[in-house]
Design an enzyme around this catalytic site. Structure first.
Site, short mmCIF file in Angstrom:
data_model
loop_
_atom_site.label_atom_id
_atom_site.label_comp_id
_atom_site.label_asym_id
_atom_site.label_seq_id
_atom_site.Cartn_x
_atom_site.Cartn_y
_atom_site.Cartn_z
N GLU A 100 2.83 35.03 -19.85
CA GLU A 100 2.82 34.09 -18.70
C GLU A 100 1.74 33.75 -18.22
O GLU A 100 1.45 33.85 -16.66
CB GLU A 100 3.96 34.49 -18.14
CG GLU A 100 5.10 34.04 -18.82
CD GLU A 100 6.35 34.02 -18.45
OE1 GLU A 100 7.32 33.52 -18.51
OE2 GLU A 100 6.80 35.53 -17.46
N ARG A 132 9.44 31.19 -30.04
CA ARG A 132 9.24 31.79 -28.50
C ARG A 132 10.22 33.15 -28.57
O ARG A 132 9.65 33.92 -29.06
CB ARG A 132 9.77 30.75 -27.89
CG ARG A 132 9.54 32.08 -26.12
CD ARG A 132 9.49 31.21 -25.06
NE ARG A 132 9.37 32.23 -24.02
CZ ARG A 132 10.13 31.88 -22.83
NH1 ARG A 132 10.30 30.90 -22.61
NH2 ARG A 132 10.27 32.86 -22.34
N ASP A 178 15.73 34.99 -22.84
CA ASP A 178 14.77 35.49 -21.28
C ASP A 178 16.11 35.21 -20.65
O ASP A 178 16.91 34.37 -19.45
CB ASP A 178 14.18 34.58 -20.84
CG ASP A 178 13.55 35.30 -19.75
OD1 ASP A 178 14.05 36.04 -19.26
OD2 ASP A 178 12.93 33.96 -18.73
N GLU A 225 18.94 35.62 -12.30
CA GLU A 225 18.25 33.72 -13.05
C GLU A 225 18.77 33.19 -13.21
O GLU A 225 18.68 32.27 -13.07
CB GLU A 225 16.83 34.85 -13.69
CG GLU A 225 15.33 34.08 -13.46
CD GLU A 225 15.08 34.12 -13.89
OE1 GLU A 225 14.14 33.13 -15.10
OE2 GLU A 225 14.30 35.07 -14.25
#
Length: 656
Positions: free
Chosen positions: A280, A326, A355, A383
């Site tokens: 990232e 991914r 994630d 999150e």
């Protein structure tokens, strides 16, 4: 059973009048100042002397005992009981004291030790005081100041390292962590600023280390891999930065060794570094055509003389394996390096391969890495699970992970913290339960979600004053109802957000609210929801079987075969591993869209029931906390309905 009985007795006498802001967390012991405590004068003695309701307690040091372990014994002497806590050192005594306070009464001898040696919080706190994925206010560690500028109506803060440390608040933080056995904290964001290793911040880290040390908590730092190029190391290269961050460059190796020495001279028990590299946009060894092992080992050599460790994150994608599914990229990147890492390097991997989704299969990197130490990274901050606005108890999710990944394979566990400057620390009063649950599972991953929730309810809501019993719900029913809400909440969240294996269909960037049609040509495709659900007129889901991306091949048997076959793949992972036609029927007999409709409706109904329960327990809960949780539950219901409508309207548009 005794905890449940005490909860029931306490809930009979509750308060309507006294305001409660939640700042005390689960540490609501009332000072009694009656126990006679003998032995070493330490924090454990202070806790017992102030809060223990027994008459006598004795603290003993036994250097032959295991690190952090403690033994509790009860002996009757001359008609009075004496509770004896024995441990290797004062930290073990403190853990034992908190266990005695948590249990309130010990009738049988207890020997207890932590399962994981490393029980670490990861704070994603930035030096300007903001927190990445933080939903409970600004950082308790770092202070910023208003720059006078805004972006999208949000204030922009800049670093202000001269602001003083709130010592009293950090002591409260330390005490809370010690009470649940957490023994380490990473003070800053994994997307780290090189400034973290500058003199002014290292000196602040020393102050934090001095405050936390008596509570058994080591400090760690996230570091930016390119730090040698912008920050000087004391006594090295004329106190100037170097021109590269190539991990095999002699000057770079010298810089890291000098910087480590500088830190350890100030903080002899400094824990080590956490590193996010080549992910990232973060710099890393790939920038110099080096491997993750090259980068990690250079840092490991720098801290090894001082007993430090390197926690190297496996959360990498879009670098060397760009274009690959991914969820496969971590294994693809690290499996060939297994055995190349030095012995003080630990590979830190998220519980799932994507994630921190509301539900993911476990990350197959835990199957593939066999010669390198590993630790799991869990996310306490929600999150992707409603942030601090939804009541979602995460222990069932983490217990689900441990049912696939044996704790024995791990040397530690890290949790991305949900702590901020909000008065109640976590934004949502029930989000405190996730901080608590992380600590308890880090100490003992076999504790059930139910037992942890009972403990937390007892400690957090069990002794809140007195009220007229006739206005209160039956205390046993109140406890039963609140426990049920907590245990059902994660599954409800999955239902009203992303059932039957849907994943990552959140609104861009903020990860709050639904955006199943999300696509932005200016960002990586794997950031876009359409990449993950792949809905079209023929069906929905990501084909990760041997006929698709072949992600199933990264799993050990029997899971490789189970996930690869649509007939054996658990329906909770169906759309994660399979692209299925719209007329495919699940075990319920419903088609895919019918099943999605059923699950979305069930999730919304669950939140409606959570509100019903909260209304019924109102006489048993103090006014302030009741009102604050009520407001969040009302918002949670609105958001669940938004998820249902948005997703069913969108996915329904693909079917005749």
């Amino acid at each position: 059973m005794k905890r449940l009985t005490l909860f029931v007795l306490a809930m009979v006498f509750v308060t309507l009048a006294k305001a409660e802001d939640g700042h005390q967390l689960w540490l609501r012991y009332q000072p009694v100042n009656q126990a006679k405590v003998t032995g070493p004068e330490c924090l454990a003695a202070q806790e017992l002397r102030t809060y223990f309701q027994g008459e006598n307690a004795t603290l003993r040091i036994d250097p032959t005992m295991e690190e952090d372990a403690y033994r509790l014994e009860v002996k009757s002497e001359n008609g009075t009981e004496n509770c004896i806590i024995t441990a290797k050192n004062e930290i073990g005594l403190l853990y034992g004291a908190f266990e005695l306070l948590r249990q309130k009464d010990i009738r049988t001898n207890v020997y207890n030790k932590p399962f994981f040696k490393l029980r670490i919080l990861n704070h994603w706190d930035n030096l300007n005081g903001t927190i990445e994925r933080g939903y409970a206010g600004l950082s308790i560690f770092w202070k910023g100041k208003d720059s006078g500028k805004t972006i999208r109506d949000q204030k922009i803060f800049v670093e202000d390292p001269e602001q003083p440390i709130d010592t009293a608040l950090i002591k409260e933080y330390a005490r809370a962590n010690a009470s649940i056995g957490i023994n380490g904290t990473v003070l800053n964001n994994v997307n780290a600023s090189p400034k973290m290793l500058s003199d002014i911040y290292i000196n602040k880290v020393k102050t934090y280390a001095d405050i936390l040390r008596p509570y058994g908590i080591k400090v760690y730092l996230s570091v930016n891999f390119a730090s040698p190029m912008s920050i000087p190391a004391k006594g090295f290269n004329g106190d100037k930065p170097v021109k590269t961050a190539d991990p095999l460059d002699k000057q770079v190796k010298g810089w890291w060794k000098a910087k480590a020495k500088e830190i350890y001279e100030l903080i002899p028990d400094f824990g080590g570094f956490l590193v996010k590299a080549n992910s990232e946009g973060q710099p890393g060894p790939f920038d110099y055509n080096r491997t993750h092992a090259d980068g990690a080992n250079t840092l490991a050599d720098a801290v090894k003389p001082f007993g430090g460790i390197i926690m190297w994150r496996s959360f990498v994608y879009g670098a060397k394996h760009k274009g690959e599914d991914r969820v496969k990229q971590a294994v693809s990147e690290f499996v060939g390096l297994d055995g190349d890492f030095h012995d003080n390097v630990i590979l830190q991997s998220k519980n799932g391969p994507l994630d921190f989704q509301p539900r993911e299969p476990y990350a197959p990197i835990f199957d593939n890495i066999k010669q390198t130490k590993q630790m799991a990274e869990l996310q306490i901050t929600q999150e992707y699970l409603g942030q601090s606005r939804h009541l979602v108890y995460l222990a069932p999710m983490w217990r689900e992970f441990f049912s696939f990944v044996a704790p024995e394979k791990l040397v530690g566990i890290a949790g991305v913290a949900n702590i901020g400057l909000d008065t109640n620390w976590c934004g949502h009063h029930f989000s405190q339960a996730n901080w608590y649950a992380f600590g308890r599972l880090a100490w003992d991953p076999t504790i059930t979600s139910e037992d942890i929730a009972k403990e937390w309810l007892d400690l957090t809501f069990g002794e809140i004053g007195k009220a007229k019993a006739e206005k209160s719900m039956s205390a046993s029913l109140c406890e039963e109802e609140l426990l049920s809400v907590m245990l059902r909440s994660r599954e409800a969240c999955v239902d009203y957000m992303m059932p039957i294996g849907l994943h990552h269909i959140f609104a861009f960037d903020e990860h709050y609210g639904p955006e199943p049609d999300g696509f932005n040509p200016h960002v990586p495709l794997e950031w876009c929801p359409v990449y993950y659900h792949r809905a079209d007129s023929s069906g929905i889901g990501f084909n990760r079987t041997h006929a698709g991306s072949d992600a199933t091949s990264q799993y050990r048997e029997p899971y490789c075969s189970i996930y690869d076959d649509i007939n054996t793949c658990p329906e909770r992972y169906l759309l994660w591993f399979h692209h299925v036609p719209w007329d495919y029927r699940l075990k319920s007999g419903r088609t895919v869209l019918e099943e999605m409709t059923f699950r979305y409706n069930r999730g919304v109904s669950e939140v409606e029931d959570f509100l019903r329960v909260w209304q019924e327990v109102k006489p048993n809960i103090d006014q302030q906390r009741w009102e604050e949780v009520q407001a969040r539950l009302e918002h949670q219901l609105d958001n669940a309905k938004e998820w249902r409508k948005t997703c069913l309207d969108y996915f329904g548009s693909f079917t005749p």
